[in-house]
Write a protein that holds these residues in place. Structure first.
Motif, PDB file in Angstrom:
ATOM      1  N   GLU A  91       0.840  -1.206   0.000  1.00 52.78           N
ATOM      2  CA  GLU A  91       0.000   0.000   0.000  1.00 52.78           C
ATOM      3  C   GLU A  91       0.871   1.251   0.000  1.00 52.78           C
ATOM      4  O   GLU A  91       0.583   2.220  -0.716  1.00 52.78           O
ATOM      5  CB  GLU A  91      -0.925  -0.020   1.208  1.00 52.78           C
ATOM      6  N   SER A  92       1.936   1.227   0.805  1.00 49.84           N
ATOM      7  CA  SER A  92       2.871   2.359   0.820  1.00 49.84           C
ATOM      8  C   SER A  92       3.536   2.522  -0.540  1.00 49.84           C
ATOM      9  O   SER A  92       3.684   3.641  -1.055  1.00 49.84           O
ATOM     10  CB  SER A  92       3.924   2.136   1.903  1.00 49.84           C
ATOM     11  N   SER A  93       3.916   1.398  -1.162  1.00 51.31           N
ATOM     12  CA  SER A  93       4.541   1.438  -2.477  1.00 51.31           C
ATOM     13  C   SER A  93       3.615   2.061  -3.511  1.00 51.31           C
ATOM     14  O   SER A  93       4.033   2.892  -4.328  1.00 51.31           O
ATOM     15  CB  SER A  93       4.904   0.022  -2.922  1.00 51.31           C
ATOM     16  N   ALA A  94       2.355   1.643  -3.492  1.00 51.89           N
ATOM     17  CA  ALA A  94       1.390   2.149  -4.468  1.00 51.89           C
ATOM     18  C   ALA A  94       1.187   3.651  -4.319  1.00 51.89           C
ATOM     19  O   ALA A  94       1.072   4.373  -5.317  1.00 51.89           O
ATOM     20  CB  ALA A  94       0.072   1.407  -4.326  1.00 51.89           C
ATOM     21  N   ALA A 105       3.287   4.793 -12.324  1.00 56.28           N
ATOM     22  CA  ALA A 105       2.431   3.887 -11.565  1.00 56.28           C
ATOM     23  C   ALA A 105       1.775   2.852 -12.472  1.00 56.28           C
ATOM     24  O   ALA A 105       1.581   1.691 -12.077  1.00 56.28           O
ATOM     25  CB  ALA A 105       1.374   4.683 -10.811  1.00 56.28           C
ATOM     26  N   GLY A 106       1.441   3.251 -13.686  1.00 49.42           N
ATOM     27  CA  GLY A 106       0.778   2.345 -14.611  1.00 49.42           C
ATOM     28  C   GLY A 106       1.664   1.226 -15.116  1.00 49.42           C
ATOM     29  O   GLY A 106       1.157   0.245 -15.682  1.00 49.42           O
ATOM     30  N   ARG A 107       2.963   1.354 -14.944  1.00 47.04           N
ATOM     31  CA  ARG A 107       3.887   0.303 -15.383  1.00 47.04           C
ATOM     32  C   ARG A 107       4.143  -0.737 -14.301  1.00 47.04           C
ATOM     33  O   ARG A 107       4.897  -1.687 -14.516  1.00 47.04           O
ATOM     34  CB  ARG A 107       5.229   0.922 -15.808  1.00 47.04           C
ATOM     35  N   ILE A 108       3.559  -0.552 -13.111  1.00 45.60           N
ATOM     36  CA  ILE A 108       3.863  -1.440 -11.981  1.00 45.60           C
ATOM     37  C   ILE A 108       2.619  -2.211 -11.566  1.00 45.60           C
ATOM     38  O   ILE A 108       1.535  -1.632 -11.397  1.00 45.60           O
ATOM     39  CB  ILE A 108       4.388  -0.652 -10.766  1.00 45.60           C
ATOM     40  N   THR A 109       2.781  -3.504 -11.371  1.00 44.24           N
ATOM     41  CA  THR A 109       1.758  -4.350 -10.765  1.00 44.24           C
ATOM     42  C   THR A 109       2.261  -4.794  -9.407  1.00 44.24           C
ATOM     43  O   THR A 109       3.367  -5.357  -9.298  1.00 44.24           O
ATOM     44  CB  THR A 109       1.486  -5.599 -11.640  1.00 44.24           C
ATOM     45  N   TRP A 110       1.487  -4.527  -8.365  1.00 39.88           N
ATOM     46  CA  TRP A 110       1.872  -4.916  -7.010  1.00 39.88           C
ATOM     47  C   TRP A 110       1.209  -6.248  -6.680  1.00 39.88           C
ATOM     48  O   TRP A 110       0.010  -6.409  -6.882  1.00 39.88           O
ATOM     49  CB  TRP A 110       1.477  -3.846  -5.994  1.00 39.88           C
ATOM     50  N   ARG A 111       1.992  -7.183  -6.148  1.00 42.72           N
ATOM     51  CA  ARG A 111       1.495  -8.531  -5.898  1.00 42.72           C
ATOM     52  C   ARG A 111       1.843  -8.966  -4.474  1.00 42.72           C
ATOM     53  O   ARG A 111       3.021  -9.007  -4.111  1.00 42.72           O
ATOM     54  CB  ARG A 111       2.116  -9.512  -6.898  1.00 42.72           C
TER      55      ARG A 111
END
Length: 228
Positions: A91-94, A105-111
């Motif tokens: 959440e902090s990363s996002a 931000a659009g290039r990253i998927t958080w898993r």
């Protein structure tokens, strides 16, 4: 499972030996990231060194923490999957990625994933990076085999850890010696027939010990390029 970004003061990594067992629980990392600003916010320098010459493609940042490495890669055109155990860290990363701009931000998927058991799929990524993840040796080798399998032909595997020699320095490292491996010890999981380059090193840098004194610390680095 420590997914530390170490470019801040190394004093932040010092804990009592009795706390070591908690490193391998999700609650430990949730608490750590809820406290806020666990790390410096800067990308790890070994990643910057080795990723800068690469042509951007797909990247996996394992143990992504507060997202500094994933965001740095995305800003340079990489499509990144940032995987971490902690939902608070993600959440902090996002939030940080959103602050960096919609394009990044659009290039990253958080898993969210326990990377000890998660399989990211074989030959999927042009770059797989694991920075400062410390596990008992058997689990570490199993993780590195999984990560190596996720590298596409021609892609790069980059693993960076605290060097075992740091246990003898004033900076100290918590936990048993089994949690710390040299680049040579990490490289044993790789089949030389499948990798065009297998390179290990132990670069030195300046850290800060728990008393605030500057000291020299070493990283254990494994860089490998898959035959392709």
């Amino acid at each position: 499972m420590s997914h530390n970004h170490t470019d801040q003061q190394d004093a932040g990594h010092r804990h009592d030996e009795g706390d070591t067992a908690r490193f391998f629980t999700q609650d430990f990392w949730e608490d750590r990231y809820r406290e806020g600003n666990a790390w410096s916010g800067n990308p790890n320098p070994v990643l910057v060194q080795h990723a800068t010459p690469l042509r951007p493609g797909t990247a996996l940042d394992v143990g992504s923490g507060e997202g500094a490495d994933a965001i740095w890669l995305a800003a340079r055109g990489w499509r990144v999957t940032g995987a971490d155990w902690s939902s608070s860290g993600l959440e902090s990363s996002a939030r940080t990625a959103a602050d960096a701009g919609a394009e990044i931000a659009g290039r990253i998927t958080w898993r969210q994933a326990d990377v000890r058991t998660w399989d990211p799929a074989p030959e999927r990524f042009d770059l797989v990076s694991a920075q400062f993840m410390h596990l008992p040796r058997t689990e570490l080798h199993a993780l590195h085999r999984t990560l190596a399998a996720a590298v596409r032909p021609g892609g790069t595997l980059l693993v960076v850890s605290h060097h075992p020699a740091d246990r003898e320095s004033s900076v100290g490292r918590p936990g048993s010696a089994d949690l710390f491996a040299t680049g040579e010890e990490m490289a044993v999981v790789l089949d030389p027939a499948e990798w065009a380059v297998i390179e290990v090193s132990a670069p030195e840098r300046v850290g800060v010990d728990p008393e605030g004194r500057e000291t020299v610390v070493r990283d254990a680095v494994l860089r490998a390029v898959r035959t392709g």
